[in-house]
Every structure is written in structure tokens, then in C-alpha cells.
Design an enzyme around this catalytic site. Sequence first.
Site, PDB file in Angstrom:
ATOM      1  N   ARG A 148      85.545  86.110  59.560  1.00  0.00           N
ATOM      2  CA  ARG A 148      86.703  86.276  58.685  1.00  0.00           C
ATOM      3  C   ARG A 148      86.566  86.944  57.215  1.00  0.00           C
ATOM      4  NH1 ARG A 148      86.522  81.073  60.930  1.00  0.00           N
ATOM      5  NH2 ARG A 148      88.395  80.399  62.336  1.00  0.00           N
ATOM      6  N   LYS A 172      86.083  77.971  58.388  1.00  0.00           N
ATOM      7  CA  LYS A 172      87.086  77.009  57.988  1.00  0.00           C
ATOM      8  C   LYS A 172      86.776  75.343  58.167  1.00  0.00           C
ATOM      9  CE  LYS A 172      91.411  79.627  59.126  1.00  0.00           C
ATOM     10  NZ  LYS A 172      92.658  79.670  59.782  1.00  0.00           N
ATOM     11  N   HIS A 242      91.255  91.271  59.178  1.00  0.00           N
ATOM     12  CA  HIS A 242      91.842  90.566  60.302  1.00  0.00           C
ATOM     13  C   HIS A 242      92.023  91.432  61.663  1.00  0.00           C
ATOM     14  CE1 HIS A 242      93.244  86.867  62.316  1.00  0.00           C
ATOM     15  NE2 HIS A 242      94.243  87.723  62.786  1.00  0.00           N
ATOM     16  N   ARG A 245      88.786  91.541  63.151  1.00  0.00           N
ATOM     17  CA  ARG A 245      88.089  90.657  63.901  1.00  0.00           C
ATOM     18  C   ARG A 245      89.012  90.321  65.273  1.00  0.00           C
ATOM     19  NH1 ARG A 245      86.735  84.891  63.229  1.00  0.00           N
ATOM     20  NH2 ARG A 245      88.097  83.468  63.786  1.00  0.00           N
ATOM     21  N   HIS A 268      86.421  79.132  66.514  1.00  0.00           N
ATOM     22  CA  HIS A 268      87.930  78.493  66.678  1.00  0.00           C
ATOM     23  C   HIS A 268      87.581  76.925  67.195  1.00  0.00           C
ATOM     24  CE1 HIS A 268      90.354  82.525  67.528  1.00  0.00           C
ATOM     25  NE2 HIS A 268      90.316  82.027  66.398  1.00  0.00           N
ATOM     26  N   TYR A 277      94.268  86.472  71.715  1.00  0.00           N
ATOM     27  CA  TYR A 277      93.344  87.844  71.763  1.00  0.00           C
ATOM     28  C   TYR A 277      93.320  88.468  73.322  1.00  0.00           C
ATOM     29  CZ  TYR A 277      91.735  86.535  67.062  1.00  0.00           C
ATOM     30  OH  TYR A 277      91.831  86.283  65.854  1.00  0.00           O
TER      31      TYR A 277
END
Length: 300
Positions: A148, A172, A242, A245, A268, A277
Site C-alpha cells: 500500500r 493496517k 492502488h 497494487r 489481507h 481481484y
Amino acid sequence: MIDSKKAFADYIVKEKNYSLLTLRAYGDDIAAFEKFIKDQDTDVVLEEVNYSQIRSWIVFLVEKGISNSSVNRKIASLKSFYKFLLRSRQITVNPLQKHKTLKTDKKIQIPFSEKELQDVVENIEYPDDFEGVRNRLIVELFYTTGMRRAELIGLYVNSYDVSNKTLKVLGKRNKERILPLLACTAELIDDYLKKRKCLDVITDDQILILNSKGNKLSESFVYRLINCYFSIVSGKVKKSPHVLRHTFATHLLNNGADLNSVKELLGHASLASTQVYTHSSLAELKKVYGASHPRNRNNS
């Protein structure tokens, strides 16, 4: 009396390990809602809000032209806040308990093609100076690791393991993951680090990727850089970190990577996040299927 907003902020940072960026977003959403309800009734407090007041805010936002997805994100901030108040016994009923999110159109991100990536990496001339090497490194890191934008900006010098050719990334909720590097990307980092040492001033000395003044990069700078380079080779409407990514994940899936491996590389929490995706790889599979199945060949 407990300051519920401060207590909530402490909770999401210290216990939930949310980033300061997330904290700011939550705080802005809660403050905007509080302003709205106090404009209607100066005596009302957040702890005594009912769903009809929240519903009025939703209508207000929609009528202002705020997209459903943005409204849903703002309400998600309120949901987290009121769940915390309920858990900490500051309220007895969650006003959002039966709320249903607004319907949104699923936007399909269009990845860059392999040719577009090749053109940016191989056919654009990058000067052999600090900025040229750094800019190419940024493009390469996004495409070869899928990290990211915030993760790239937050890389430390010691995030790079020279011997193992890996990068430690802080994702994250402060979750760390180790990303393997291609040999070409590791070589580019080595080259960049040599150029980095020649900067006149380095203010943020622990940060890996810097601007020419020796400071940490801004999010807007990184966005503009990616948009600038890909505008040269691509006519796609959206050209952002993004999308790179997304391109990383799509190209891996198109070339046979399994979904769970891509999930781990992207950082994730669940496969559901990674499955967004898969539409491009499904298109690739359909193409191969159509060209390979005997029934289809017999009809052509």
C-alpha cells in the site's frame, strides 16, 4: 464524567492498534455527526442519540451528493463508536443495531497491462541520480510487492534485510508482514541507498525512501509520481498506487498464483478481501478455456 470520544480514541489506538490515519478519519466522522445533531438541538449529546437522528444525517449526506460508499464509511465510524459505548456501559442500546448499509455499485478496478508496466519500467528513461533511481524504485516496489502507499511511505532503512532480500512492512492495524523481493528490486534498493547517502541533508534518517530534501514522502507526492509516469503509457482513467497494487494481484493470479498466497502478500485479513481481484484472472481463464476446450475448437 467520562469523555467518551477521548476514551474511544484511546481504545482504537492502544487496544485495537489502529493507525493514526484511521483515528483521524473516525474522529472527523464522529465530529461531523456531532455538529449535525447539535445544529438541530444544542442540548443533545452523543450518548443519547437515537436512530432517527442518525437517519436524518444519512439523508443530509446523500442530499449533499455524498456517494453511498462514502456515507457507509462514515456510518461505520459511528458503528464502531457506539459499539464501544455499549461495551463500556456508557449506553444500554446501540442506536445503529438494526442499521443496514446503503447499496453501492461494485466498481471494478481496471489493472494496468503487462505491456504498460514494461513500458514504464523499461522504456521510460530514468536519470541516474537520486531522484531518478528513487522514482523507478517506487514504481518497482508497488508492482513487485503489492504494498500500500502508506506502507511504502512508512518503510524504515532497517525494514530492508539485505542478506535475505526481504522487506518488513507495517500494514493496517500495525500488522507486520515480510515480503520477498525480486533480485532486480533488491538491486534497485542497493543502488538507491548509495544515492541516498549522497544527500546533503537527511532529516528523517530512519525512513527508507526520502524526497530530495531528506524528508519523508507525502501521500500526495507518491500519488502524483505514479500518475505522472503512467499517464505517459496508459490512457486509463485511474492511475494510482492502488491500481498498481491491484495490478500486482491480478498479474500474479493470471500467471497461476493461488489466492491464499496473494492474500498473504497483500496483507489481507480474509480471503474475501482478496477475491475482489479475481475478476481479471477469471477473464484470463475464460480466454484460455475458450481456446483450449475441444468442444469450442470443433465449433470454430
